[in-house]
Design a protein around this motif. Structure first.
Motif, short mmCIF file in Angstrom:
data_model
loop_
_atom_site.label_atom_id
_atom_site.label_comp_id
_atom_site.label_asym_id
_atom_site.label_seq_id
_atom_site.Cartn_x
_atom_site.Cartn_y
_atom_site.Cartn_z
N THR A 61 0.84 -1.41 0.12
CA THR A 61 -0.08 -0.15 -0.04
C THR A 61 0.85 1.43 -0.01
O THR A 61 2.08 0.96 0.25
CB THR A 61 -0.76 -0.17 1.41
OG1 THR A 61 0.00 0.12 2.41
CG2 THR A 61 -1.88 -1.35 1.30
N ASP A 62 0.30 2.42 -0.37
CA ASP A 62 1.15 3.63 -0.31
C ASP A 62 1.75 3.81 1.30
O ASP A 62 2.89 4.19 1.22
CB ASP A 62 0.30 4.83 -0.50
CG ASP A 62 -0.42 4.67 -1.98
OD1 ASP A 62 0.45 4.27 -2.67
OD2 ASP A 62 -1.38 5.63 -2.33
N PHE A 67 6.55 4.12 4.42
CA PHE A 67 7.41 3.64 5.72
C PHE A 67 8.78 3.00 5.33
O PHE A 67 9.80 3.34 5.68
CB PHE A 67 6.51 2.64 6.54
CG PHE A 67 7.26 2.01 7.65
CD1 PHE A 67 7.35 2.88 8.85
CD2 PHE A 67 8.07 0.88 7.60
CE1 PHE A 67 8.15 2.53 9.94
CE2 PHE A 67 8.65 0.45 8.87
CZ PHE A 67 8.76 1.52 9.91
N ALA A 68 8.82 2.02 4.28
CA ALA A 68 9.79 1.50 3.76
C ALA A 68 10.74 2.69 3.14
O ALA A 68 12.11 2.49 3.39
CB ALA A 68 9.59 0.37 2.71
N GLY A 69 10.20 3.32 2.40
CA GLY A 69 11.13 4.59 1.86
C GLY A 69 11.83 5.20 3.05
O GLY A 69 12.93 5.64 2.90
N ARG A 73 15.80 5.75 3.55
CA ARG A 73 16.50 7.15 3.58
C ARG A 73 17.25 7.56 4.91
O ARG A 73 18.26 7.88 5.02
CB ARG A 73 15.60 8.45 3.48
CG ARG A 73 15.21 8.39 2.05
CD ARG A 73 14.29 9.73 1.84
NE ARG A 73 13.08 9.73 2.47
CZ ARG A 73 11.90 8.82 2.28
NH1 ARG A 73 11.86 8.33 1.11
NH2 ARG A 73 10.73 8.95 2.99
N ALA A 74 16.77 6.76 5.91
CA ALA A 74 17.46 6.87 7.36
C ALA A 74 18.88 5.75 7.24
O ALA A 74 19.13 5.10 6.37
CB ALA A 74 16.53 6.11 8.39
N ALA A 99 9.81 -3.46 5.47
CA ALA A 99 11.18 -3.26 4.78
C ALA A 99 12.39 -4.56 5.10
O ALA A 99 11.91 -5.31 5.82
CB ALA A 99 11.76 -2.21 5.22
N TYR A 100 13.08 -4.57 4.26
CA TYR A 100 14.33 -5.85 4.23
C TYR A 100 15.43 -4.99 3.95
O TYR A 100 16.20 -4.59 4.90
CB TYR A 100 13.80 -6.84 3.34
CG TYR A 100 14.85 -8.00 3.45
CD1 TYR A 100 14.75 -8.71 4.86
CD2 TYR A 100 15.85 -8.34 2.65
CE1 TYR A 100 15.87 -9.73 5.00
CE2 TYR A 100 16.87 -9.25 3.11
CZ TYR A 100 16.71 -9.92 4.25
OH TYR A 100 17.82 -10.80 4.58
N GLU A 101 15.96 -4.68 2.42
CA GLU A 101 17.17 -4.38 2.18
C GLU A 101 17.31 -2.95 2.72
O GLU A 101 18.50 -2.56 3.13
CB GLU A 101 17.30 -4.25 0.79
CG GLU A 101 17.30 -5.66 0.19
CD GLU A 101 17.48 -5.66 -1.62
OE1 GLU A 101 17.31 -4.65 -1.90
OE2 GLU A 101 17.55 -6.84 -2.06
#
Length: 189
Positions: A61-62, A67-69, A73-74, A99-101
């Motif tokens: 979802t958006d 969140f993964a983005g 970035r962190a 998220a993973y990578e």
């Protein structure tokens, strides 16, 4: 400004989404201290602000993508987590799994709270999860036992302030070292 002199981008993740929670209060307490550090660029990811799906969808979802983005970035993370029944909240596990990578080769520190164990059982389990995601977890953290103490922004707590400083020193060292390492050579998982 040289690469290593750039502020370290730190995502502070508030892991509880319960109504009546104190995670946002603990997060604000921590942020008030972390914001005194010029070498950190802080972003708050309060999981209560996200509308994640109950069931894992076929397509992200958006909100999941956002969140993964933010994780991508962190360059380092501080997870603010309660302890529920000797573990961390399902809301936090769900978000971590989006998220993973994006987590890989980055440091993670913990601010925990609970009743009796100060959230340390939750941190113990989170260390295992984050190891699987190829992160480096900080040895030192900050913990609150709300059976025996209260959180008061106005009070001076030199011991806990010292713990925040030590944890952020370690997070900054690892964050800078791993940022330079990722720039020199891509991480292999």
């Amino acid at each position: 400004m040289t690469r290593s002199a750039r502020p370290l981008r730190v995502a502070v993740i508030i892991g509880s989404t319960r109504e009546g929670r104190i995670g946002d209060t603990v997060g604000r307490w921590f942020l008030a201290r972390a914001r005194l550090r010029d070498e950190l660029e802080l972003a708050v990811l309060d999981l209560a602000d996200f509308d994640f799906p109950v069931h894992y969808p076929e397509r992200a979802t958006d909100q999941m993508t956002e969140f993964a983005g933010s994780i991508g970035r962190a360059e380092a993370f501080v997870v603010v987590t309660p302890e529920y029944n000797r573990s961390f909240p399902a809301s936090l596990k769900q978000a971590v799994d989006f998220a993973y990578e994006e987590w890989q080769a980055k440091p993670v520190a913990f601010v925990s709270y609970g009743h009796g164990s100060a959230g340390l059982y939750a941190v113990e389990q989170l260390r295992s999860v984050f190891t699987e995601l190829h992160t480096v977890t900080m040895r030192n953290g900050v913990a609150f036992d709300f059976l025996t103490e209260r959180l008061d922004d106005r009070s001076e707590d030199y011991g806990r302030d010292r713990a925040v400083g030590l944890m952020l020193d370690q997070l900054g060292w690892w964050g800078s070292a791993l940022r330079d390492a990722r720039a020199a050579r891509p991480y292999v998982s």
